[in-house]
Motif scaffolding. Structure first.
Motif, short mmCIF file in Angstrom:
data_model
loop_
_atom_site.label_atom_id
_atom_site.label_comp_id
_atom_site.label_asym_id
_atom_site.label_seq_id
_atom_site.Cartn_x
_atom_site.Cartn_y
_atom_site.Cartn_z
N PRO A 100 0.83 -1.22 0.00
CA PRO A 100 0.00 0.00 0.00
C PRO A 100 0.87 1.26 0.00
N ASN A 101 0.33 2.32 -0.64
CA ASN A 101 0.99 3.63 -0.69
C ASN A 101 2.46 3.49 -1.09
N ASN A 102 2.64 3.07 -2.32
CA ASN A 102 3.97 2.71 -2.82
C ASN A 102 4.51 3.80 -3.74
N ILE A 103 5.77 4.19 -3.53
CA ILE A 103 6.45 5.18 -4.38
C ILE A 103 7.78 4.58 -4.83
N ILE A 104 8.07 4.71 -6.12
CA ILE A 104 9.31 4.18 -6.68
C ILE A 104 10.09 5.35 -7.29
N LEU A 105 11.33 5.53 -6.84
CA LEU A 105 12.25 6.51 -7.40
C LEU A 105 13.34 5.77 -8.17
N GLY A 147 21.71 11.12 10.65
CA GLY A 147 21.65 9.69 10.98
C GLY A 147 22.87 8.94 10.47
N THR A 148 23.39 8.05 11.30
CA THR A 148 24.57 7.29 10.93
C THR A 148 24.28 6.21 9.89
N GLN A 149 22.99 5.85 9.71
CA GLN A 149 22.66 4.82 8.73
C GLN A 149 22.98 5.25 7.30
N PHE A 150 22.97 6.56 7.03
CA PHE A 150 23.32 7.05 5.70
C PHE A 150 24.80 6.81 5.38
N GLU A 151 25.61 6.53 6.39
CA GLU A 151 27.03 6.26 6.16
C GLU A 151 27.38 4.80 6.39
N ASP A 152 26.65 4.10 7.26
CA ASP A 152 27.03 2.75 7.66
C ASP A 152 26.31 1.66 6.85
N VAL A 153 25.05 1.88 6.51
CA VAL A 153 24.24 0.86 5.82
C VAL A 153 24.32 1.11 4.32
N THR A 154 24.57 0.04 3.55
CA THR A 154 24.75 0.17 2.10
C THR A 154 23.48 0.68 1.43
N GLU A 155 22.30 0.14 1.79
CA GLU A 155 21.05 0.56 1.16
C GLU A 155 20.76 2.03 1.42
N ARG A 157 22.99 4.34 2.16
CA ARG A 157 24.02 5.15 1.49
C ARG A 157 23.68 5.35 0.01
N LYS A 158 23.20 4.31 -0.65
CA LYS A 158 22.82 4.43 -2.06
C LYS A 158 21.51 5.21 -2.20
N LEU A 159 20.61 5.09 -1.22
CA LEU A 159 19.39 5.90 -1.24
C LEU A 159 19.72 7.38 -1.10
N LYS A 160 20.68 7.71 -0.28
CA LYS A 160 21.11 9.09 -0.13
C LYS A 160 21.63 9.64 -1.45
N ASN A 161 22.43 8.86 -2.15
CA ASN A 161 22.96 9.29 -3.45
C ASN A 161 21.82 9.52 -4.45
N LEU A 162 20.81 8.65 -4.43
CA LEU A 162 19.67 8.80 -5.33
C LEU A 162 18.83 10.03 -4.98
N LEU A 163 18.62 10.29 -3.69
CA LEU A 163 17.83 11.46 -3.28
C LEU A 163 18.53 12.77 -3.65
N ILE A 164 19.86 12.80 -3.51
CA ILE A 164 20.60 14.00 -3.90
C ILE A 164 20.47 14.24 -5.40
N THR A 187 16.05 12.30 7.76
CA THR A 187 16.55 11.73 9.02
C THR A 187 16.33 10.23 8.99
N ALA A 188 17.42 9.47 9.11
CA ALA A 188 17.34 8.00 9.13
C ALA A 188 17.28 7.54 10.58
N ILE A 189 16.21 6.85 10.93
CA ILE A 189 16.04 6.37 12.30
C ILE A 189 15.20 5.09 12.27
N GLU A 190 15.70 4.05 12.90
CA GLU A 190 15.02 2.76 13.04
C GLU A 190 14.60 2.18 11.68
#
Length: 312
Positions: A100-105, A147-155, A157-164, A187-190
Motif C-alpha cells: 500500500p501507498n507505494n512510491i518508486i524513485l 543519521g549514521t545509517q546514511f554512512e554505515d548501511v549500504t542501502e 548510502r545508495k538511497l542518499k545518493n539517489l535522493l541527492i 533523518t534516518a532512524i530505526e
C-alpha cells in the motif's frame, strides 16, 4: 547477418535543434524527471507525487495518463518514456493490498535502468495542510542528511545518493544568500527515513550575519525501504565517468582538506649555513684574505723572536 542502425536526419530546423539538445555534451543538461502513476493509486500517493512535482516543475514532466506500470517486473515501458521525453529520472506511484501507498524513485543511464528504490509512504501531510507562505518555484534546495545509517548501511548510502540526484535541480557554481530559502531534511532512524521540508527565514540580528529561522511548509512524510535494484559497480563506474575536458589538472604536492583549505608541500635543497646572511656586526664581520695572511705572518714572527723582557 548485420543490422544497420537507422540514422535520423532532421528535416526541419526545429528537429535539428531537438537532436542537438539530445546529443552528448561535455557539460550535460539538467536531468529531467518524469512523474506518472499506475491504474490503482490512493489519494496520499497522488498528492505526494504532485508535491514532489511542485519542487521540480522547472525540470519535470507530469503524465496524467494512467497506465499499468510495474518497474520491477517490466522496465521496458519506462525506458521507452525516458527515451521519448529525454528524461534521466522517474517517480511513479501505485497502491496495492500487498504494497500500500507505494512510491518508486529511479534513474536512467543512456535511457536504460541504472537503479531504483521502492519506498512505502506513511504519516503523510500534504503541502496544503500547512497554512503559511510557500517558496518560489525552481528554488534550489539545501539538503541535510541526519543519521549514521546514511554512512554505515549500504542501502541507505545508495538511497542518499539517489535522493541527492533527484532533488538537487540545476547545478550552480554560486548561490545568492537571499535566494537560499528552501531546506530538505532527511533523518534516518530505526530503518525509516523522515522527510521534512522547511522555508529558510533570514531575519535581522543587529549584525552583518542574519538570524536564521526554519518554518515547516510541508510535505511531511515517513518513508520505509522495500524493494530495490541497484546498479553493479562496473555500471555505476561507467555512468559516473567524466570527460577529460572536465577533469581538473593535477598539481603536484597540492591537495585540499575536508573544509576546502588548500594545502601545499614545499621541497627545498640542502642549505649551506656558512653562506647564511646574518645581522651585520663588526664582531661577526669576516676578514679578507690579505688581513688574514698579515695577521698570520706577524703571529709567526712574534713566536720566533721569543719572549721579550719588558724591564730592559
Amino acid at each position: 547477418m548485420t543490422v544497420m542502425k537507422r540514422v535520423v536526419k532532421p528535416r526541419t530546423r526545429r528537429a535539428k535543434r531537438g537532436l542537438e539538445h539530445r546529443a552528448p555534451k561535455i557539460t550535460e543538461n539538467t536531468k529531467q524527471c518524469l512523474f506518472f502513476y499506475g491504474t490503482k493509486t490512493s489519494d496520499s500517493v497522488r498528492q505526494c507525487l504532485k508535491n514532489f512535482y511542485s519542487f521540480k516543475k522547472q525540470d519535470g514532466k507530469y503524465l496524467q495518463k494512467k497506465k499499468r506500470y510495474l518497474p520491477f517486473e517490466d522496465i521496458l515501458p519506462i525506458e521507452h518514456l525516458s527515451q521519448k521525453y529525454d528524461a534521466s529520472l522517474f517517480c511513479t506511484a501505485s497502491h496495492t493490498k500487498k504494497r500500500p501507498n507505494n512510491i518508486i524513485l529511479g534513474r536512467m543511464y543512456d535511457h536504460h535502468l541504472l537503479d531504483m528504490v521502492e519506498l512505502g509512504l506513511e504519516n503523510y501531510r500534504a503541502l496544503a495542510e500547512f497554512k503559511n507562505e510557500k517558496i518560489s518555484a525552481g528554488t534550489k534546495p539545501c539538503m541535510v542528511f541526519c543519521g549514521t545509517q546514511f554512512e554505515d548501511v549500504t542501502e541507505f548510502r545508495k538511497l542518499k545518493n539517489l535522493l541527492i540526484d533527484f532533488f538537487r535541480g540545476v547545478e550552480a557554481q554560486a548561490v545568492r544568500l537571499q535566494g537560499f530559502e528552501h531546506a530538505l531534511q532527511f533523518t534516518a532512524i530505526e530503518g525509516k527515513v523522515l522527510f521534512r521540508s522547511y522555508r529558510i527565514l533570514l531575519k535581522k540580528s543587529g549584525t552583518r550575519i542574519p538570524r536564521v529561522e526554519l518554518e515547516e511548509i510541508g510535505p511531511s512524510l515517513t518513508l520505509s525501504l522495500r524493494r530495490n535494484k541497484f546498479a553493479s559497480e562496473d555500471l555505476m563506474k561507467r555512468a559516473c565517468r567524466q570527460p577529460k575536458q572536465l577533469k581538473p589538472k593535477k598539481v603536484k604536492n597540492i591537495n585540499r582538506d575536508v573544509f576546502g583549505t588548500k594545502l601545499g608541500r614545499v621541497h627545498m635543497t640542502k642549505q649551506d649555513l656558512g653562506k647564511l646572511q646574518t645581522r651585520k656586526m663588526k664582531g661577526l664581520k669576516k676578514e679578507t684574505n690579505d688581513k688574514k695572511e698579515n695577521s698570520e705572518s706577524s703571529n709567526q714572527e712574534a713566536s720566533a723572536s721569543g719572549p721579550v723582557d719588558v724591564d730592559q
